[in-house]
Every structure is written in structure tokens, then in C-alpha cells.
Design a protein around this motif. Structure first.
Motif, PDB file in Angstrom:
ATOM      1  N   ARG A   1      31.671  39.929  71.109  1.00 52.36           N
ATOM      2  CA  ARG A   1      30.983  38.871  71.261  1.00 52.36           C
ATOM      3  C   ARG A   1      29.889  38.626  71.411  1.00 52.36           C
ATOM      4  NH1 ARG A   1      35.083  37.591  76.734  1.00 52.36           N
ATOM      5  NH2 ARG A   1      37.023  36.963  75.135  1.00 52.36           N
ATOM      6  N   THR A   2      28.858  40.213  71.693  1.00 48.76           N
ATOM      7  CA  THR A   2      27.749  40.106  71.620  1.00 48.76           C
ATOM      8  C   THR A   2      26.836  40.535  70.030  1.00 48.76           C
ATOM      9  OG1 THR A   2      27.063  39.829  74.355  1.00 48.76           O
ATOM     10  CG2 THR A   2      25.363  40.605  73.032  1.00 48.76           C
ATOM     11  N   LYS A   3      26.879  39.896  69.587  1.00 44.56           N
ATOM     12  CA  LYS A   3      26.451  40.752  67.999  1.00 44.56           C
ATOM     13  C   LYS A   3      25.321  41.655  68.276  1.00 44.56           C
ATOM     14  CE  LYS A   3      25.754  39.532  62.809  1.00 44.56           C
ATOM     15  NZ  LYS A   3      24.865  38.871  61.515  1.00 44.56           N
ATOM     16  N   GLN A   4      25.027  41.432  69.394  1.00 44.94           N
ATOM     17  CA  GLN A   4      23.257  42.797  69.319  1.00 44.94           C
ATOM     18  C   GLN A   4      23.883  43.683  69.444  1.00 44.94           C
ATOM     19  OE1 GLN A   4      23.404  39.602  69.956  1.00 44.94           O
ATOM     20  NE2 GLN A   4      21.586  38.637  69.455  1.00 44.94           N
ATOM     21  N   LYS A   5      25.280  44.039  69.617  1.00 43.26           N
ATOM     22  CA  LYS A   5      25.670  45.507  70.621  1.00 43.26           C
ATOM     23  C   LYS A   5      26.007  46.130  69.187  1.00 43.26           C
ATOM     24  CE  LYS A   5      27.113  44.012  74.869  1.00 43.26           C
ATOM     25  NZ  LYS A   5      28.055  44.104  76.129  1.00 43.26           N
ATOM     26  N   ALA A   6      26.542  45.982  67.912  1.00 43.96           N
ATOM     27  CA  ALA A   6      26.109  45.917  66.955  1.00 43.96           C
ATOM     28  C   ALA A   6      25.393  47.324  65.969  1.00 43.96           C
ATOM     29  CB  ALA A   6      27.245  45.146  66.035  1.00 43.96           C
ATOM     30  N   ASP A   7      24.123  46.057  66.299  1.00 41.07           N
ATOM     31  CA  ASP A   7      23.512  46.593  65.978  1.00 41.07           C
ATOM     32  C   ASP A   7      22.667  48.093  65.364  1.00 41.07           C
ATOM     33  OD1 ASP A   7      22.979  44.372  65.449  1.00 41.07           O
ATOM     34  OD2 ASP A   7      21.131  43.692  66.192  1.00 41.07           O
ATOM     35  N   ALA A   8      23.724  49.109  65.882  1.00 43.81           N
ATOM     36  CA  ALA A   8      23.086  50.096  66.160  1.00 43.81           C
ATOM     37  C   ALA A   8      24.191  50.752  65.178  1.00 43.81           C
ATOM     38  CB  ALA A   8      23.435  51.303  67.496  1.00 43.81           C
ATOM     39  N   LEU A   9      25.309  50.364  65.048  1.00 42.34           N
ATOM     40  CA  LEU A   9      26.559  51.121  64.666  1.00 42.34           C
ATOM     41  C   LEU A   9      26.323  50.391  63.118  1.00 42.34           C
ATOM     42  CD1 LEU A   9      29.200  50.315  67.009  1.00 42.34           C
ATOM     43  CD2 LEU A   9      28.591  52.510  65.769  1.00 42.34           C
ATOM     44  N   VAL A  10      25.915  49.554  62.924  1.00 43.02           N
ATOM     45  CA  VAL A  10      25.136  48.655  61.334  1.00 43.02           C
ATOM     46  C   VAL A  10      24.664  49.315  60.485  1.00 43.02           C
ATOM     47  CG1 VAL A  10      24.678  46.615  59.716  1.00 43.02           C
ATOM     48  CG2 VAL A  10      26.549  46.347  61.867  1.00 43.02           C
ATOM     49  N   GLU A  11      23.693  49.750  61.331  1.00 44.47           N
ATOM     50  CA  GLU A  11      22.593  50.649  60.516  1.00 44.47           C
ATOM     51  C   GLU A  11      23.421  51.674  60.614  1.00 44.47           C
ATOM     52  OE1 GLU A  11      19.072  51.046  63.691  1.00 44.47           O
ATOM     53  OE2 GLU A  11      18.779  48.982  63.700  1.00 44.47           O
ATOM     54  N   LYS A  12      24.558  52.431  61.021  1.00 45.41           N
ATOM     55  CA  LYS A  12      24.799  53.264  60.721  1.00 45.41           C
ATOM     56  C   LYS A  12      26.117  53.281  59.382  1.00 45.41           C
ATOM     57  CE  LYS A  12      24.320  56.040  65.066  1.00 45.41           C
ATOM     58  NZ  LYS A  12      24.683  56.092  66.562  1.00 45.41           N
ATOM     59  N   GLY A  13      26.204  52.236  59.383  1.00 50.16           N
ATOM     60  CA  GLY A  13      26.942  52.662  58.478  1.00 50.16           C
ATOM     61  C   GLY A  13      28.232  51.414  58.169  1.00 50.16           C
ATOM     62  N   ALA A  14      28.763  51.269  59.753  1.00 47.56           N
ATOM     63  CA  ALA A  14      29.426  49.875  59.379  1.00 47.56           C
ATOM     64  C   ALA A  14      28.810  48.058  59.229  1.00 47.56           C
ATOM     65  CB  ALA A  14      29.566  49.977  61.197  1.00 47.56           C
ATOM     66  N   VAL A  15      30.219  47.695  59.932  1.00 50.02           N
ATOM     67  CA  VAL A  15      30.525  46.894  58.120  1.00 50.02           C
ATOM     68  C   VAL A  15      30.736  45.599  59.479  1.00 50.02           C
ATOM     69  CG1 VAL A  15      31.400  45.048  56.399  1.00 50.02           C
ATOM     70  CG2 VAL A  15      30.739  47.627  56.208  1.00 50.02           C
ATOM     71  N   TRP A  16      29.843  44.624  60.373  1.00 51.13           N
ATOM     72  CA  TRP A  16      30.123  43.510  60.338  1.00 51.13           C
ATOM     73  C   TRP A  16      30.847  42.909  60.785  1.00 51.13           C
ATOM     74  CZ3 TRP A  16      29.924  41.668  66.020  1.00 51.13           C
ATOM     75  CH2 TRP A  16      29.607  41.304  65.969  1.00 51.13           C
ATOM     76  N   CYS A  17      32.157  41.894  60.993  1.00 51.81           N
ATOM     77  CA  CYS A  17      32.739  41.019  60.343  1.00 51.81           C
ATOM     78  C   CYS A  17      32.223  39.793  62.033  1.00 51.81           C
ATOM     79  CB  CYS A  17      34.087  40.967  60.859  1.00 51.81           C
ATOM     80  SG  CYS A  17      34.916  42.366  59.434  1.00 51.81           S
ATOM     81  N   ASP A  18      32.761  38.617  61.506  1.00 49.17           N
ATOM     82  CA  ASP A  18      31.869  36.925  61.918  1.00 49.17           C
ATOM     83  C   ASP A  18      32.991  37.466  62.840  1.00 49.17           C
ATOM     84  OD1 ASP A  18      29.416  37.039  61.343  1.00 49.17           O
ATOM     85  OD2 ASP A  18      29.974  35.954  59.120  1.00 49.17           O
ATOM     86  N   SER A  19      34.476  37.368  62.291  1.00 50.03           N
ATOM     87  CA  SER A  19      35.508  36.836  63.788  1.00 50.03           C
ATOM     88  C   SER A  19      36.834  38.458  63.744  1.00 50.03           C
ATOM     89  CB  SER A  19      35.751  35.936  62.653  1.00 50.03           C
ATOM     90  OG  SER A  19      36.857  35.783  62.102  1.00 50.03           O
ATOM     91  N   VAL A  20      37.374  38.481  64.725  1.00 49.99           N
ATOM     92  CA  VAL A  20      38.680  38.961  64.678  1.00 49.99           C
ATOM     93  C   VAL A  20      39.417  38.756  63.757  1.00 49.99           C
ATOM     94  CG1 VAL A  20      40.710  39.616  66.248  1.00 49.99           C
ATOM     95  CG2 VAL A  20      38.514  38.777  67.575  1.00 49.99           C
TER      96      VAL A  20
END
Length: 288
Positions: free
Chosen positions: A34-53
């Protein structure tokens, strides 16, 4: 690695580390929170952010959720934008939230109708267990789905047990929380007694922490109580939620739970004081 694409929903205190371990193991990890910022560290390591479930579910072989409350579980699983409506046929959905056993059974039944496996797999071990990949994972669902998920579970946990049919993982977690609830009162009373007797409580823990009184709570949270460290490894508000689920389930089974009743009352008092985001060891405030 048959299931290469893993979707992970819920990047809180525990989810961050759990998703990170899966990513480090070489899986393609998609994340949503729900809070996108909490994904930032993982995205930096290679995870892919999705905008919805829905987007995450559609692109995943296995979807893992660890969110806050049963209502949150129901929201991410059900409805037009939920996991079960958008995951591909043959996908596996694993809810690792501590949630309602009846809801777990309901989600499994929905999954059966559309060829999506559903496991309830709550965990114990707190933030330390999630960081160290040493969680205890209690699993309910079909044996073949458990075997499919086992390689992923082994990345996050050290004690992984299939407890039985859908809902059995959640019932096992309720048994775990009941044991912890009464135990936390005992730890608080023990340390309070030591202080009132004029003893050094840290020295007392050196003795009783290696004897018959030893427990995870005594040895890991006892020192925090003594030091006045209320930082959360597990939020009080989530523990109150868990105890409420356990009380309801016990009532439906015709059980008496006096220890759980007392713990729920005391923890509810702490939560109502505005301390719901403190760690469960903050119960000691009532015993000073």
C-alpha cells in the motif's frame, strides 16, 4: 526452479526481509505494498514494482501475502482486483498473515473452483526470525501444494511443518499465540518479582533463562523489558488482533481460555493507552 515468478504482497516489518531472501535466492520477484516507498530498497536490488494486486497476480506463478488483518487478506484475495480473479490457472497463492482459520478455509474453497492452490502458512519468529530466515512456518492446505511451496518456505524458515487441511496452519498459529500470551504475563511477573525482591533482574535471567523456566519470550524479550526497550519486533496491535481471533475460535469450539482472557484484557489496556505500535514486551509497563 519450476516456479520462477514470485509475487509478494505486504512489505512490513517481516515481509521486507522475507521477500528479500526470495529475491537473493534468484527468483524473479514482483512486489506490491500500500505504501510504495516500502518497496524502494527491494526494487533497488532487482525486484519489480507492480501498481496493483491484479497486475502482480497475473504475472506470478506463486503469490505470497503477509498483510495486517483478516479484512486485508480478504481484500487482496477476493473481488475483481484480487488474487483469485487475476492469477493464472495453476497458480499457487500462499497467505502468511496470521488470520482467521475460517477465512483460510473459504479462500481455499474458492481456489479449488478455479484451479488455484491456496495455502495458509502463518509464521512465528518475529522480525529477528524473518531477518535470519529462521521462521517457524505452520502450513494448512493440500499436500501437493505444500510440496510445491516447500523450496520457497525453506528460503524463509527453518521449521516448516504441514499441519493438515486448509485452516490448520491458522489454528496452529492460534495455539502458538495462546502459549505466548499467557507466557508473557509470567515473564512480566517474574521480572517484576525479582526487582521487588531487590535482585538484579539481569543476573536472575542468567539463572532462570537456562533452567526449566526458559522460553523464547523470557530470553529474548525479558532483557528488553529490563532495559525499557519497547521497539517492536511484533506490534501490540497485531497481537491483540491475533488473540481476538483465538478467543473467537475457542468460543466456537466451546473452550475456556482463562489465561488468554487475562492476556487479552491486559494487552487491550496497553493498546487503548496509545501503545499499539510498541513491541509486545511493553506489557511490562503494567507491572512496574
Amino acid at each position: 526452479m519450476t516456479d520462477k515468478n514470485i509475487g509478494f504482497i505486504g512489505l512490513g516489518v517481516m515481509g521486507q526481509s522475507m521477500a528479500g531472501h526470495i529475491l537473493a535466492a534468484g527468483y524473479n520477484v514482483r512486489v506490491y505494498n500500500r505504501t510504495k516507498q516500502k518497496a524502494d530498497a527491494l526494487v533497488e536490488k532487482g525486484a519489480v514494482w507492480c501498481d496493483s494486486v491484479a497486475d502482480l497476480a497475473a504475472a506470478s506463478d506463486v503469490i505470497i501475502t503477509i498483510v495486517g488483518y483478516p479484512a486485508d487478506v480478504e481484500e487482496v484475495f477476493m473481488g475483481p482486483s484480487g488474487i483469485l480473479e487475476n492469477a493464472p490457472s495453476g497458480a499457487l497463492a500462499i497467505d502468511m498473515t496470521t488470520s482467521d482459520p475460517a477465512l483460510a478455509q473459504n479462500l481455499w474453497q474458492h481456489g479449488q473452483q478455479i484451479n488455484i492452490g491456496v495455502l495458509d502458512a502463518p509464521v512465528s519468529g518475529g522480525d529477528l526470525g524473518s531477518r535470519n530466515a529462521s521462521l517457524s512456518i505452520m502450513v494448512g492446505g493440500e499436500p501437493e501444494d505444500f510440496e510445491r511451496a516447500l523450496p520457497i518456505f525453506k528460503i524463509m524458515g527453518a521449521n516448516i511443518v504441514h499441519q493438515g487441511k486448509a485452516g490448520c496452519g491458522q489454528h496452529t498459529k492460534m495455539a502458538n499465540q495462546i502459549a505466548i500470551a499467557a507466557g508473557m504475563i509470567a515473564v512480566c511477573e517474574s521480572i517484576s518479582y525479582a526487582k521487588h525482591a531487590g535482585l538484579d533482574p539481569e543476573t536472575v535471567l542468567e539463572s532462570i533463562g537456562k533452567g526449566a523456566a526458559a522460553s523464547w519470550s523470557l530470553n529474548n524479550l525479558g532483557p528488553k523489558m529490563i532495559q525499557g526497550d519497547d521497539a517492536p519486533g511484533f506490534f501490540i496491535r497485531h497481537f491483540v488482533k491475533d488473540m481476538g481471533i483465538a478467543l473467537s475460535a475457542a468460543k466456537n469450539m466451546g473452550m475456556k481460555t482463562p489465561g488468554l482472557d487475562m492476556a487479552y484484557t491486559l494487552y487491550k489496556q496497553i493498546e487503548e493507552q496509545g501503545d499499539g505500535l510498541k513491541g509486545t514486551q511493553a506489557l511490562f509497563q503494567l507491572f512496574k
